[in-house]
Design a protein around this motif. Sequence first.
Motif, mmCIF file in Angstrom:
data_model
loop_
_atom_site.group_PDB
_atom_site.id
_atom_site.type_symbol
_atom_site.label_atom_id
_atom_site.label_comp_id
_atom_site.label_asym_id
_atom_site.label_seq_id
_atom_site.Cartn_x
_atom_site.Cartn_y
_atom_site.Cartn_z
ATOM 1 N N LEU A 377 0.838 -1.198 0.000
ATOM 2 C CA LEU A 377 0.000 0.000 0.000
ATOM 3 C C LEU A 377 0.874 1.250 0.000
ATOM 4 C CD1 LEU A 377 -2.600 -1.246 2.618
ATOM 5 C CD2 LEU A 377 -2.688 -1.449 0.126
ATOM 6 N N VAL A 378 0.281 2.375 -0.416
ATOM 7 C CA VAL A 378 1.058 3.591 -0.613
ATOM 8 C C VAL A 378 1.711 4.066 0.684
ATOM 9 C CG1 VAL A 378 -0.981 5.074 -0.271
ATOM 10 C CG2 VAL A 378 0.963 5.905 -1.598
ATOM 11 N N GLY A 379 1.066 3.820 1.822
ATOM 12 C CA GLY A 379 1.640 4.248 3.090
ATOM 13 C C GLY A 379 2.962 3.579 3.416
ATOM 14 N N PHE A 380 3.150 2.358 2.918
ATOM 15 C CA PHE A 380 4.419 1.650 3.158
ATOM 16 C C PHE A 380 5.579 2.409 2.545
ATOM 17 C CE2 PHE A 380 7.548 -1.226 1.170
ATOM 18 C CZ PHE A 380 8.153 -1.715 2.318
ATOM 19 N N PHE A 381 5.411 2.865 1.311
ATOM 20 C CA PHE A 381 6.505 3.554 0.633
ATOM 21 C C PHE A 381 6.754 4.933 1.241
ATOM 22 C CE2 PHE A 381 4.886 0.443 -2.360
ATOM 23 C CZ PHE A 381 6.057 -0.181 -2.760
ATOM 24 N N GLY A 382 5.683 5.600 1.712
ATOM 25 C CA GLY A 382 5.883 6.865 2.381
ATOM 26 C C GLY A 382 6.719 6.724 3.638
ATOM 27 N N LYS A 383 6.397 5.721 4.465
ATOM 28 C CA LYS A 383 7.167 5.518 5.696
ATOM 29 C C LYS A 383 8.555 4.948 5.404
ATOM 30 C CE LYS A 383 3.768 5.350 9.347
ATOM 31 N NZ LYS A 383 3.213 4.630 10.504
ATOM 32 N N LEU A 384 8.662 4.109 4.382
ATOM 33 C CA LEU A 384 9.965 3.562 4.019
ATOM 34 C C LEU A 384 10.938 4.680 3.670
ATOM 35 C CD1 LEU A 384 11.742 1.082 3.382
ATOM 36 C CD2 LEU A 384 10.854 1.184 1.038
ATOM 37 N N LEU A 446 -8.943 2.750 -4.458
ATOM 38 C CA LEU A 446 -8.133 2.346 -5.615
ATOM 39 C C LEU A 446 -6.809 3.108 -5.655
ATOM 40 C CD1 LEU A 446 -10.894 2.087 -8.381
ATOM 41 C CD2 LEU A 446 -9.623 0.197 -7.318
ATOM 42 N N LEU A 447 -6.827 4.379 -5.255
ATOM 43 C CA LEU A 447 -5.585 5.159 -5.238
ATOM 44 C C LEU A 447 -4.580 4.592 -4.244
ATOM 45 C CD1 LEU A 447 -6.873 8.853 -5.472
ATOM 46 C CD2 LEU A 447 -5.571 7.580 -7.189
ATOM 47 N N ILE A 448 -5.069 4.113 -3.098
ATOM 48 C CA ILE A 448 -4.167 3.511 -2.111
ATOM 49 C C ILE A 448 -3.401 2.345 -2.730
ATOM 50 C CG2 ILE A 448 -4.071 2.220 0.063
ATOM 51 C CD1 ILE A 448 -6.446 3.850 1.026
ATOM 52 N N LEU A 449 -4.117 1.524 -3.501
ATOM 53 C CA LEU A 449 -3.475 0.374 -4.156
ATOM 54 C C LEU A 449 -2.649 0.796 -5.356
ATOM 55 C CD1 LEU A 449 -6.263 -2.356 -4.094
ATOM 56 C CD2 LEU A 449 -4.009 -2.500 -3.025
ATOM 57 N N ALA A 450 -3.230 1.630 -6.223
ATOM 58 C CA ALA A 450 -2.579 1.964 -7.493
ATOM 59 C C ALA A 450 -1.288 2.744 -7.271
ATOM 60 C CB ALA A 450 -3.540 2.767 -8.366
ATOM 61 N N ILE A 451 -1.331 3.734 -6.403
ATOM 62 C CA ILE A 451 -0.118 4.524 -6.162
ATOM 63 C C ILE A 451 0.912 3.694 -5.418
ATOM 64 C CG2 ILE A 451 0.805 6.598 -5.074
ATOM 65 C CD1 ILE A 451 -1.835 7.950 -5.559
ATOM 66 N N GLY A 452 0.457 2.799 -4.545
ATOM 67 C CA GLY A 452 1.397 1.907 -3.874
ATOM 68 C C GLY A 452 2.127 1.018 -4.863
ATOM 69 N N LEU A 453 1.391 0.474 -5.837
ATOM 70 C CA LEU A 453 2.020 -0.395 -6.836
ATOM 71 C C LEU A 453 2.900 0.392 -7.802
ATOM 72 C CD1 LEU A 453 -1.027 -2.737 -7.596
ATOM 73 C CD2 LEU A 453 1.005 -3.268 -6.238
ATOM 74 N N GLY A 454 2.565 1.669 -8.017
ATOM 75 C CA GLY A 454 3.369 2.485 -8.920
ATOM 76 C C GLY A 454 4.224 3.498 -8.199
#
Length: 469
Positions: A377-384, A446-454
């Motif tokens: 999810l997008v939050g993972f990459f933000g915190k990473l 959908l944005l949570i998933l889509a932005i996380g994957l991209g």
Amino acid sequence: MPIGDVLPEISLTLGAVIIVLFATFTRQQQHHWAAVLALLTIALSAGLTLAQWDGQPQLTFSGVWALDGMAISSKLVVLIAGALVVAMSPEWMQTDRRHGEYYALVLFALLGVVMMASASDTMELVLGVLLSSVASYPLAAYHRGWAPALEAGMKYFLIGALTNALLTIGVVVVFGLTGNTGYTEVAQGLAGGSDSLALTIATACIVLGLTFKLAAFPAHAWMPDVAQGSPAPAAAFLTVIPKIGAAVALARFVSLLPPDVAWRAIVAVISVTTMTLGNVAALRQTDVRRLLGWSSVSQSGYALMAIVVMSVSDQALPALVLFLASYAIANLAAFAVITFLRGRTALEDYQGLVKNAPIATVVLILSLLSLVGIPPLVGFFGKLMLFKVTLEGGYAWLAFVAAANTVVSLFYYLRIVASMMFANSRPVVHVLPGQWTRITMAIAGLLILAIGLGAEVLVEYTNAIGFAM
């Protein structure tokens, strides 16, 4: 004065004025068209902002307005978040006699946040903070016939009055020390030496003033009340959007300070205190909206980590923007679900929700897991990115405290998930009629998933953003 440099802001201003006139001369039953006008205004402003993306970073309007990567990227995040807030509002506000004016307030508040992020002058910063605050106070207490809304609005106003006064005092002291208000001139004046006590007082006042819009310690107390008592779409706005502008404004200001000012230690202490206080307070909440309010406080503490290592790590500013974007999407998705459920707040209202509202349940689970930072999810990459730059900057202890707080947050987020998935379902679940909120909720999920994957693409685009000085 190149007017073309502020066309996105001019479009927001004109759109808000048009909406006020539209709401004045049309019947209440037609006010939902004001939401369409607001979305068109935001789309126009976003398009004009995108047109500035490839331009050379610069300070315009005699140096008081920044057109750089941080200003443009944060402006886009603010506008996208604002569009989601507007889209989830019509069904909630349709019975309010001031339905149309609500969207004008949202646009004016967006304009204030954009000014905060783009200000390269201390007086411009004050103007942005005040415009954002003045437009936000009535949003917090928009349901003035409901006691919790009035309490939330009053607490928000009183804390804002105090912190905005401190911010102005700090700006006046900086002017007294340097004889200028422009950031470039202020940086040059401070580099030549100044009264250390006066500079410390000015720095403390300005930092405290911006912690109000960030909902960070010690000016955080309004956030849980606003999250609980405001109209759900307004709560979504106030828990997310002002802190984007405030975080960028704080980062831009502290970059001016000379090395002998211990601003990193100050911001680090505020970061640790904010994230710890927010998470510990959220543990004992049984009201979902109030829980998300305390969660919003803790998220501000995480955002401050990037500011602590700014100029020490090259990727600190991109990490800040990426984290703010990921937090905004996840928190707005959660409030879209709350709006869809007519603002139901008690944890018991979510028991067995998966059986009666499976789509809403899925979106809320995605948003909560994204706030924790669960991949992909997008939050993972933000915190990473946050943890990465904090470690690179030599603040391993701060990263450790943040990791411990993330583990703590898992408990109260999973409490909501467990109630929705495993508790006995309630006999009736009341939802808002219509499609606005339902569609917004689905788009946010959908944005949570889509932005996380991209996320790699987003990281690449934000890789080189910085400040124009």
